[in-house]
Design a protein around this motif. Structure first.
Motif, PDB file in Angstrom:
ATOM      1  N   GLN A  56      -2.050   2.722  -2.863  1.00  0.00           N
ATOM      2  CA  GLN A  56      -3.447   2.267  -2.774  1.00  0.00           C
ATOM      3  C   GLN A  56      -3.855   2.104  -1.316  1.00  0.00           C
ATOM      4  O   GLN A  56      -3.061   1.620  -0.517  1.00  0.00           O
ATOM      5  CB  GLN A  56      -3.591   0.894  -3.451  1.00  0.00           C
ATOM      6  N   PRO A  57      -5.080   2.474  -0.980  1.00  0.00           N
ATOM      7  CA  PRO A  57      -5.527   2.279   0.413  1.00  0.00           C
ATOM      8  C   PRO A  57      -5.757   0.791   0.697  1.00  0.00           C
ATOM      9  O   PRO A  57      -6.063   0.029  -0.214  1.00  0.00           O
ATOM     10  CB  PRO A  57      -6.844   3.056   0.470  1.00  0.00           C
ATOM     11  N   ILE A  58      -5.579   0.410   1.970  1.00  0.00           N
ATOM     12  CA  ILE A  58      -5.830  -1.002   2.315  1.00  0.00           C
ATOM     13  C   ILE A  58      -7.329  -1.180   2.515  1.00  0.00           C
ATOM     14  O   ILE A  58      -7.851  -0.991   3.607  1.00  0.00           O
ATOM     15  CB  ILE A  58      -5.072  -1.402   3.597  1.00  0.00           C
TER      16      ILE A  58
ATOM     17  N   PHE B 269      -8.428  -4.719  -2.092  1.00  0.00           N
ATOM     18  CA  PHE B 269      -6.962  -4.745  -2.104  1.00  0.00           C
ATOM     19  C   PHE B 269      -6.468  -5.934  -1.278  1.00  0.00           C
ATOM     20  O   PHE B 269      -5.590  -6.690  -1.698  1.00  0.00           O
ATOM     21  CB  PHE B 269      -6.460  -3.414  -1.527  1.00  0.00           C
TER      22      PHE B 269
ATOM     23  N   SER C  63       0.832  -1.203   0.000  1.00  0.00           N
ATOM     24  CA  SER C  63       0.000   0.000   0.000  1.00  0.00           C
ATOM     25  C   SER C  63       0.869   1.256   0.000  1.00  0.00           C
ATOM     26  O   SER C  63       0.585   2.218  -0.703  1.00  0.00           O
ATOM     27  CB  SER C  63      -0.927  -0.045   1.218  1.00  0.00           C
ATOM     28  N   SER C  64       1.949   1.228   0.761  1.00  0.00           N
ATOM     29  CA  SER C  64       2.772   2.441   0.786  1.00  0.00           C
ATOM     30  C   SER C  64       3.575   2.598  -0.506  1.00  0.00           C
ATOM     31  O   SER C  64       3.875   3.702  -0.926  1.00  0.00           O
ATOM     32  CB  SER C  64       3.657   2.480   2.030  1.00  0.00           C
TER      33      SER C  64
END
Ligand code: ADP
Ligand code: MG
Length: 462
Positions: A344-346, A350, A339-340
């Motif tokens: 992308q947001p968790i 995802f 994610s980092s």
């Protein structure tokens, strides 16, 4: 080495009272000296011996790096006369230093500094009691470990912690060591895996250093933490040595904590006298944690790693990965890293995508059903026979074989297998596995059945 031993212990410890141990990662030892003068003297007079000892123990070159800082906090040796050593309740037999006889292996020797450096390099800083999530599956082991660390409650000796892989046994061991060190920085704690113990023993035998080996594990040890004892299976000479180590420590009331992936009685090729010693204190087991505990573990790990996740994700993760906390943690860290990196947001989608990558539902992965089918086919039984109540010898045997193979191949928990085999009790599965395991060694016919089945499963596996 010799030129150090010729020096009086006082001179050694006076100098080392101005040196602070900073870190040792197995390759580099970092020390802090109070001033240039101390640095220079210690480097010239003691360092060669210390370095020799470390290199011998690490079996590779060790680099020593120095920093000069006047505000050192925890010297490797405290200056003798003015420092008092309150007796702590944590390890009852760690005598105050003044009681201890002087010896080349005294707590002020280079060997003891090497032992401490090795311990600090092995202990995981995050494996503390505070970071351990307690739930019904592990509360007994947790309480008993705390007791062994002198944290209240009874102290059982030995404490035997049994549980499947990735369920926190090593974490609890390290937690005991951290706790004892916090309260009693001088305690001589030895933490090793049984594999390491074995290797050290063999090396000591080969190099005629048994006296040193025994001093490390018997005389110079206030608390022995031996991880993964199942490794000693069938290693008779090491078992014999450990038996005497065990007796020596227990006779002088030094705490011993042992972990294992099996209960003592299930340990294969382990002599009865050792098994009976393991059960003479407390056997505390760790089971697979329930959903609530798994959710709490995910939250705790996220907090420790500074990972921000929603409750929904914590629950979904804990629901998806059920049997192994290590794996749960691994997926969480992977999610955070990915994610980092990608921004992308968790979220749920995802998470599901990532889990599919890490543990894909491969159609060719064996399941309990596949093993049951193969066993039915092999013994010409129907699945109703296998899962039903028929106690006829041949059916019961086939059932036991199927349970054994499931345990071996899938590492499923006993309760889980009990459910998959017509809702039987987990103790039935445990004794079936044990029985087949022992027949495999003694009955060639059973061995042949198992080999045939294993071949069949291997070919359907890939
Ligand atoms: P084992 O020695 O039983 O194979 P470990 O002690 O190495 O397992 O644990 C595997 C991982 O799971 C470690 O990172 C540990 O911190 C974590 N873990 C296991 N149980 C717990 C728990 N109850 N609370 C927090 N972390 C846990
Ligand atoms: Mg472990």
């Amino acid at each position: 080495m010799d030129h150090t031993r010729k020096r009086s212990p006082a001179s050694f410890e006076q100098w080392f009272s101005s040196v602070q141990f900073q870190a040792f990662d197995g390759v580099r030892l970092e020390l802090i000296a109070r001033n240039e003068f101390v640095l220079d003297w210690v480097k010239t007079h003691f360092l060669p011996a210390l370095q020799d000892e470390l290199e011998r123990l690490a079996a590779k070159p060790v680099l020593v790096s120095w920093v000069v800082r006047s505000d050192i906090q925890q010297p490797v040796c405290e200056a003798p006369p003015e420092v008092s050593h309150p007796r702590s309740e944590a390890v009852p037999n760690a005598r105050p230093r003044s009681d201890r006889p002087e010896s080349p292996r005294s707590p002020r020797s280079p060997q003891s500094i090497a032992a401490r450096a090795r311990l600090m390099a092995t202990l995981m800083p995050k494996f503390t009691f505070a970071n351990f999530v307690v739930g019904p599956s592990n509360e007994l082991a947790y309480a008993a470990a705390l007791g062994s660390a002198g944290g209240g409650g009874p102290r059982y000796n030995p404490l035997f912690i049994a549980g499947g892989t990735g369920l926190g046994k090593t974490h609890l061991m390290h937690a005991i060591a951290h706790r004892v060190l916090d309260r009693q920085p001088e305690a001589r704690i030895v933490y090793v895996s049984a594999e390491h113990f074995t290797n050290e023993f063999i090396e000591a035998l080969q190099n005629h250093r048994m006296d040193e080996f025994r001093a490390r594990y018997r005389r110079d040890c206030d608390l022995l933490l031996l991880d993964d004892i199942q490794f000693l299976a069938g290693r008779e000479q090491t078992q014999e040595e450990f038996f005497h180590t065990f007796n020596a420590l227990r006779d002088s009331d030094k705490p011993i904590v042992v972990t294992s992936d099996k209960y003592p009685q299930q340990l294969q090729r382990m002599p009865e006298r050792l098994v009976s010693r393991f059960t003479s204190g407390l056997v505390a087991d760790i089971q697979i944690p329930q959903l609530e505990t798994r959710v709490a573990i995910v939250r705790k790990k996220a907090e420790l790693e500074n990972i921000v996740i929603t409750d929904e994700i914590a629950v979904a993760l804990a629901q998806t990965i059920q049997s192994n906390v290590r794996e749960l943690e691994g997926v969480l860290i992977r999610l955070a890293a990915k994610s980092s990196l990608t921004g992308q947001p968790i979220d749920l989608a995802f998470m599901q995508r990532e889990i599919a990558v890490v543990s894909p539902q491969r159609p060719d992965l064996l399941s309990v059903g596949d093993i049951q089918k193969a066993v039915c086919h092999h013994f010409r039984l129907s699945s109703n026979d296998l899962l039903g109540k028929d106690r006829h010898k041949s059916v019961a045997f086939a059932r036991q074989v199927a349970m054994y193979l499931c345990r071996q191949r899938l590492r499923s928990s006993f309760p889980e297998l009990g459910r998959a085999f017509g809702d039987r009790d987990h103790t039935t599965v445990m004794s079936a596995v044990r029985k087949v395991e022992s027949l495999r060694g003694s009955d060639p016919q059973v061995k042949a059945h198992l080999e045939e089945l294993e071949r069949r499963l291997a070919s359907s596996d890939n």
